[in-house]
Motif scaffolding. Structure first.
Motif, mmCIF file in Angstrom:
data_model
loop_
_atom_site.group_PDB
_atom_site.id
_atom_site.type_symbol
_atom_site.label_atom_id
_atom_site.label_comp_id
_atom_site.label_asym_id
_atom_site.label_seq_id
_atom_site.Cartn_x
_atom_site.Cartn_y
_atom_site.Cartn_z
ATOM 1 N N ALA A 90 0.824 -1.216 0.000
ATOM 2 C CA ALA A 90 0.000 0.000 0.000
ATOM 3 C C ALA A 90 0.856 1.263 0.000
ATOM 4 O O ALA A 90 0.474 2.281 -0.586
ATOM 5 C CB ALA A 90 -0.916 -0.002 1.217
ATOM 6 N N ALA A 91 2.021 1.208 0.642
ATOM 7 C CA ALA A 91 2.894 2.389 0.711
ATOM 8 C C ALA A 91 3.331 2.852 -0.670
ATOM 9 O O ALA A 91 3.617 4.041 -0.876
ATOM 10 C CB ALA A 91 4.116 2.086 1.572
ATOM 11 N N THR A 92 3.388 1.931 -1.614
ATOM 12 C CA THR A 92 3.811 2.316 -2.968
ATOM 13 C C THR A 92 2.663 2.319 -3.981
ATOM 14 O O THR A 92 2.724 3.020 -4.987
ATOM 15 C CB THR A 92 4.914 1.367 -3.487
ATOM 16 N N HIS A 93 1.595 1.540 -3.693
ATOM 17 C CA HIS A 93 0.530 1.393 -4.692
ATOM 18 C C HIS A 93 -0.757 2.137 -4.361
ATOM 19 O O HIS A 93 -1.521 2.473 -5.273
ATOM 20 C CB HIS A 93 0.195 -0.090 -4.884
ATOM 21 N N ALA A 94 -1.044 2.390 -3.089
ATOM 22 C CA ALA A 94 -2.315 3.026 -2.725
ATOM 23 C C ALA A 94 -2.342 4.481 -3.185
ATOM 24 O O ALA A 94 -1.311 5.152 -3.249
ATOM 25 C CB ALA A 94 -2.528 2.949 -1.215
ATOM 26 N N ASP A 186 9.197 0.105 4.075
ATOM 27 C CA ASP A 186 9.863 -0.615 5.168
ATOM 28 C C ASP A 186 9.237 -0.262 6.511
ATOM 29 O O ASP A 186 8.956 -1.142 7.338
ATOM 30 C CB ASP A 186 11.361 -0.286 5.198
ATOM 31 N N LEU A 187 9.020 1.030 6.734
ATOM 32 C CA LEU A 187 8.462 1.486 8.002
ATOM 33 C C LEU A 187 7.002 1.047 8.148
ATOM 34 O O LEU A 187 6.592 0.583 9.219
ATOM 35 C CB LEU A 187 8.570 3.005 8.120
ATOM 36 N N ALA A 188 6.222 1.195 7.081
ATOM 37 C CA ALA A 188 4.810 0.801 7.134
ATOM 38 C C ALA A 188 4.674 -0.682 7.463
ATOM 39 O O ALA A 188 3.866 -1.080 8.306
ATOM 40 C CB ALA A 188 4.127 1.115 5.804
ATOM 41 N N GLU A 189 5.492 -1.507 6.814
ATOM 42 C CA GLU A 189 5.453 -2.944 7.059
ATOM 43 C C GLU A 189 5.817 -3.258 8.516
ATOM 44 O O GLU A 189 5.130 -4.033 9.192
ATOM 45 C CB GLU A 189 6.417 -3.663 6.117
ATOM 46 N N ARG A 190 6.873 -2.631 9.009
ATOM 47 C CA ARG A 190 7.330 -2.914 10.371
ATOM 48 C C ARG A 190 6.306 -2.468 11.406
ATOM 49 O O ARG A 190 6.009 -3.201 12.362
ATOM 50 C CB ARG A 190 8.677 -2.215 10.635
ATOM 51 N N LEU A 191 5.742 -1.270 11.214
ATOM 52 C CA LEU A 191 4.787 -0.748 12.190
ATOM 53 C C LEU A 191 3.509 -1.585 12.253
ATOM 54 O O LEU A 191 2.968 -1.824 13.340
ATOM 55 C CB LEU A 191 4.443 0.715 11.873
ATOM 56 N N VAL A 192 3.032 -2.040 11.107
ATOM 57 C CA VAL A 192 1.822 -2.871 11.100
ATOM 58 C C VAL A 192 2.104 -4.214 11.767
ATOM 59 O O VAL A 192 1.290 -4.718 12.548
ATOM 60 C CB VAL A 192 1.295 -3.070 9.658
#
Length: 211
Positions: A90-94, A186-192
């Protein structure tokens, strides 16, 4: 299939982990409520049992399946992996509007105490996680999480009301949205992942489930 979809929606809305009470499905009552004969109800029950949503107990009836604590923890781990990857995508496609929609979910809670609006926040919390899954744009992740959703919804609805979980949840949601807005996969994945594993830790400490 109408009876199946209606029953599945009804089960999804049940607070199955909010108490130790078993949820029994009454075939006659369901038939009357849905305005259909018992035949499609029975057919829907058969499919739901095959999918693991309900179980048939001889001479007692049909009951909604409640997972054990170990099963719940395993389920949360799987959800964490799937939603974390969805967040990365989502960080790159949304679209910007999709990400802005996440922030709008929580606007009404910024100026007033969360504790006085727990039902509304619980619904926004669940909608947030569903949206992140969709925004990843991966159909397979959406499909894989569909049958986990019933239990995740019920677990989150109970957990968000315990201790100060709702305040932690709100802070972590805002950080996730920030990471998506800055397009940092990277950050979005880690935080979720950390957010959902925090739910697992909470359930480990406070969850009361059938053995």
């Amino acid at each position: 299939m109408l009876a199946y979809e209606a029953l599945k929606r009804a089960i999804t809305q049940m607070d199955i982990y909010g108490s130790t009470t078993e949820f029994r499905l009454d075939e006659r009552q369901l038939s009357e409520t849905l305005g259909v004969s018992r035949t499609p109800i029975r057919e829907a029950m058969t499919v739901l049992e095959q999918e693991g949503f309900v179980r048939s107990v001889p001479r007692r009836g049909i009951f909604v399946v409640r997972k054990t604590k170990r099963e719940i923890l395993d389920l949360i781990v799987v959800w964490a992996a799937l939603e974390a990857m969805a967040a990365r995508l989502a960080a790159t496609h949304a679209s910007d509007s999709e990400i802005a929609g996440l922030r709008r979910l929580f606007h009404e809670f910024e100026a007033q105490p969360l504790a006085s609006h727990m039902n509304e926040y619980s619904e926004a919390n669940i909608a947030f996680h569903q949206a992140v899954i969709r925004m990843g744009g991966c159909r397979l992740i959406v499909d894989m999480t569909e049958n986990l959703f019933l239990h995740m919804r019920a677990i989150r609805a109970v957990s968000v009301r315990q201790e100060n979980r709702h305040e932690i949840s709100m802070r972590e949601h805002m950080a996730i949205i920030d990471a998506l807005e800055t397009r940092d996969p990277d950050l979005a994945e880690r935080l979720v992942r950390e957010h959902t594993m925090g739910l697992a830790a909470h359930v480990e400490r406070h969850g009361v489930f059938p053995e």
